[in-house]
Write a protein that holds these residues in place. Structure first.
Motif, PDB file in Angstrom:
ATOM      1  N   ASP A   6       4.945  -1.755 -15.472  1.00 61.38           N
ATOM      2  CA  ASP A   6       4.225  -0.509 -15.154  1.00 61.38           C
ATOM      3  C   ASP A   6       2.723  -0.688 -14.943  1.00 61.38           C
ATOM      4  OD1 ASP A   6       6.678   0.793 -15.486  1.00 61.38           O
ATOM      5  OD2 ASP A   6       6.324   1.000 -17.640  1.00 61.38           O
ATOM      6  N   MET A  66     -11.443  -0.916  -2.331  1.00 61.43           N
ATOM      7  CA  MET A  66     -10.044  -0.523  -2.164  1.00 61.43           C
ATOM      8  C   MET A  66      -9.699  -0.522  -0.678  1.00 61.43           C
ATOM      9  SD  MET A  66      -9.455   2.603  -4.820  1.00 61.43           S
ATOM     10  CE  MET A  66     -11.052   3.404  -4.688  1.00 61.43           C
ATOM     11  N   TYR A  80      -5.264  -6.496  -6.507  1.00 61.03           N
ATOM     12  CA  TYR A  80      -4.491  -5.683  -7.443  1.00 61.03           C
ATOM     13  C   TYR A  80      -3.620  -4.718  -6.642  1.00 61.03           C
ATOM     14  CZ  TYR A  80      -8.051  -7.209 -10.803  1.00 61.03           C
ATOM     15  OH  TYR A  80      -8.882  -7.956 -11.591  1.00 61.03           O
ATOM     16  N   LEU A  81      -2.359  -4.613  -7.033  1.00 60.79           N
ATOM     17  CA  LEU A  81      -1.445  -3.693  -6.346  1.00 60.79           C
ATOM     18  C   LEU A  81      -0.538  -3.039  -7.375  1.00 60.79           C
ATOM     19  CD1 LEU A  81      -0.145  -2.594  -3.697  1.00 60.79           C
ATOM     20  CD2 LEU A  81       1.344  -4.615  -3.730  1.00 60.79           C
ATOM     21  N   ALA A  82      -0.462  -1.716  -7.300  1.00 60.26           N
ATOM     22  CA  ALA A  82       0.395  -0.987  -8.237  1.00 60.26           C
ATOM     23  C   ALA A  82       1.852  -1.179  -7.844  1.00 60.26           C
ATOM     24  CB  ALA A  82       0.039   0.495  -8.227  1.00 60.26           C
ATOM     25  N   PRO A  83       2.741  -1.333  -8.856  1.00 58.50           N
ATOM     26  CA  PRO A  83       4.167  -1.444  -8.527  1.00 58.50           C
ATOM     27  C   PRO A  83       4.724  -0.114  -8.032  1.00 58.50           C
ATOM     28  CG  PRO A  83       3.853  -1.369 -10.907  1.00 58.50           C
ATOM     29  CD  PRO A  83       2.492  -1.383 -10.293  1.00 58.50           C
ATOM     30  N   LYS A  84       5.780  -0.204  -7.239  1.00 59.81           N
ATOM     31  CA  LYS A  84       6.461   1.012  -6.781  1.00 59.81           C
ATOM     32  C   LYS A  84       7.240   1.616  -7.945  1.00 59.81           C
ATOM     33  CE  LYS A  84       6.611   1.001  -1.990  1.00 59.81           C
ATOM     34  NZ  LYS A  84       7.413   1.626  -0.952  1.00 59.81           N
ATOM     35  N   ILE A  85       7.343   2.929  -7.922  1.00 60.98           N
ATOM     36  CA  ILE A  85       8.036   3.631  -9.012  1.00 60.98           C
ATOM     37  C   ILE A  85       9.273   4.316  -8.425  1.00 60.98           C
ATOM     38  CG2 ILE A  85       7.845   5.517 -10.683  1.00 60.98           C
ATOM     39  CD1 ILE A  85       4.809   4.937 -10.746  1.00 60.98           C
ATOM     40  N   GLU A  86      10.409   4.141  -9.103  1.00 65.40           N
ATOM     41  CA  GLU A  86      11.631   4.819  -8.662  1.00 65.40           C
ATOM     42  C   GLU A  86      11.502   6.311  -8.917  1.00 65.40           C
ATOM     43  OE1 GLU A  86      14.338   3.914  -6.993  1.00 65.40           O
ATOM     44  OE2 GLU A  86      13.371   1.965  -6.732  1.00 65.40           O
ATOM     45  N   GLU A  87      11.904   7.111  -7.934  1.00 61.83           N
ATOM     46  CA  GLU A  87      11.846   8.566  -8.119  1.00 61.83           C
ATOM     47  C   GLU A  87      13.192   9.089  -8.598  1.00 61.83           C
ATOM     48  OE1 GLU A  87       8.615  10.652  -5.372  1.00 61.83           O
ATOM     49  OE2 GLU A  87      10.159   9.618  -4.262  1.00 61.83           O
ATOM     50  N   HIS A 110      -6.205   3.491  -0.730  1.00 61.99           N
ATOM     51  CA  HIS A 110      -6.463   3.449  -2.180  1.00 61.99           C
ATOM     52  C   HIS A 110      -5.248   2.989  -2.988  1.00 61.99           C
ATOM     53  CE1 HIS A 110     -10.311   6.138  -2.143  1.00 61.99           C
ATOM     54  NE2 HIS A 110     -10.278   5.258  -1.151  1.00 61.99           N
ATOM     55  N   VAL A 111      -4.452   2.124  -2.388  1.00 63.22           N
ATOM     56  CA  VAL A 111      -3.281   1.581  -3.066  1.00 63.22           C
ATOM     57  C   VAL A 111      -3.587   0.202  -3.649  1.00 63.22           C
ATOM     58  CG1 VAL A 111      -0.976   0.618  -2.595  1.00 63.22           C
ATOM     59  CG2 VAL A 111      -1.557   2.916  -1.799  1.00 63.22           C
ATOM     60  N   PRO A 132      -0.509  -2.718 -12.481  1.00 61.90           N
ATOM     61  CA  PRO A 132      -0.717  -3.412 -11.207  1.00 61.90           C
ATOM     62  C   PRO A 132      -0.602  -4.933 -11.370  1.00 61.90           C
ATOM     63  CG  PRO A 132      -2.403  -1.745 -11.549  1.00 61.90           C
ATOM     64  CD  PRO A 132      -1.657  -1.874 -12.841  1.00 61.90           C
ATOM     65  N   LEU A 135      -6.582  -2.931  -4.532  1.00 63.43           N
ATOM     66  CA  LEU A 135      -7.988  -3.157  -4.880  1.00 63.43           C
ATOM     67  C   LEU A 135      -8.253  -4.651  -4.780  1.00 63.43           C
ATOM     68  CD1 LEU A 135     -10.542  -1.725  -6.437  1.00 63.43           C
ATOM     69  CD2 LEU A 135      -9.638  -2.978  -8.386  1.00 63.43           C
TER      70      LEU A 135
END
Lengths: 257, 14
Positions: A232, A40, A250-257, A44-45, A234, A47
């Protein structure tokens, strides 16, 4: 005892150049099946998973599973001393605290060896589940790199949207907005220039351009890049390493708050 | 605003 001889030593140089800015230290795992790495980035965002199958090496000897902890920046420094067409051999003894990189020129008139200290690295191994993706885009890697670079001059994030029309890369920033659409293009004559979209259903996800730009450091490895997307989950950005394996980011998508 | 989740949220330790 470990001894891996790679005739296309330039591939290893390119692999390290694509990893060294994302990951500081990592364990290279050597087994009978191949030379691999999972690591990572420091936050850790993201991989990265690398696999170089044993069949891709001219000579592959790995008597027992071995984990070699290396500082990737230092490993890249050493591999930079090899010429692009050098044959590279990686050697390590089972109990040794160092690894040796041997570089041979193609006509054998120059042989160099560089010894690097190994490190003890506590790394977590993550399980990556097999996933069915909603959309898979295959496109020229240089085109993808250009798009990520261009969009990052305007915004910090990219929205990747796949529809039947094609794949759209969008950003917005203080100065304005940008949209780039790449349509499907089978490019029969030049398959390396093809853009192929396999879509089960439309998908749209937002990613940090900083990481995407880092992944594109692998562009010199392959003419084509594969971007696999599901809501939802990566994204997987994959570059093939010749016929011997792959490097997957691998990258996680951004999430709207 | 948007939030950047960590990758460990999706992939568990082995």
């Amino acid at each position: 005892m470990l001894e891996l001889r790679l005739v296309q030593g330039g591939l290893l140089k390119k692999v390290l150049e694509s990893l060294k800015d994302l990951v500081n230290d990592a364990n290279f795992d050597c087994s009978a099946s191949g030379f691999s790495l999972q690591a990572m980035d420091s936050s850790h965002v993201a991989l990265v998973a690398l696999l170089l199958r044993s069949e891709g090496f001219e000579h592959y000897r790995c008597d027992r599973n071995l984990s070699l902890g290396m500082n990737l920046n230092n490993m890249a420094k050493m591999l930079k001393c090899a010429a692009n067409d050098d044959i590279v051999t990686i050697k390590a003894d089972d109990a040794s605290d160092s690894v040796t990189f041997m570089f041979e020129s193609p006509n054998q008139d120059k042989i160099a060896d560089f010894e690097m200290k190994l490190m003890d690295i506590d790394s977590e191994h993550l399980g990556i589940p097999e996933a069915e993706f909603q959309a898979i885009v295959r496109m020229p890697s240089a085109e993808f790199a250009r798009i990520c670079k261009d969009l990052s001059t305007i915004g910090d994030t990219v929205v990747i949207s796949v529809t039947k029309e094609g794949v759209k890369f969008s950003t917005r920033g203080d100065i304005g907005t940008a949209n780039i659409v790449c349509r499907q293009n089978p490019s029969i004559d030049k398959p390396e220039e093809a853009t192929i979209i396999e879509m089960e259903e439309p998908v749209s996800l937002t990613f940090a351009l900083r990481y995407m730009n880092s992944f594109t450091k692998a562009t010199p490895l392959a003419n084509q890049v594969t971007i696999s997307l599901s809501a939802d989950l990566p994204v997987v950005v994959e570059y093939r390493v010749a016929e011997m394996g792959y490097i997957r980011f691998y990258l996680a998508p951004k999430i709207e708050e | 605003g948007s939030k950047q989740p960590m990758i460990t949220r999706f992939f568990g330790k082995v």
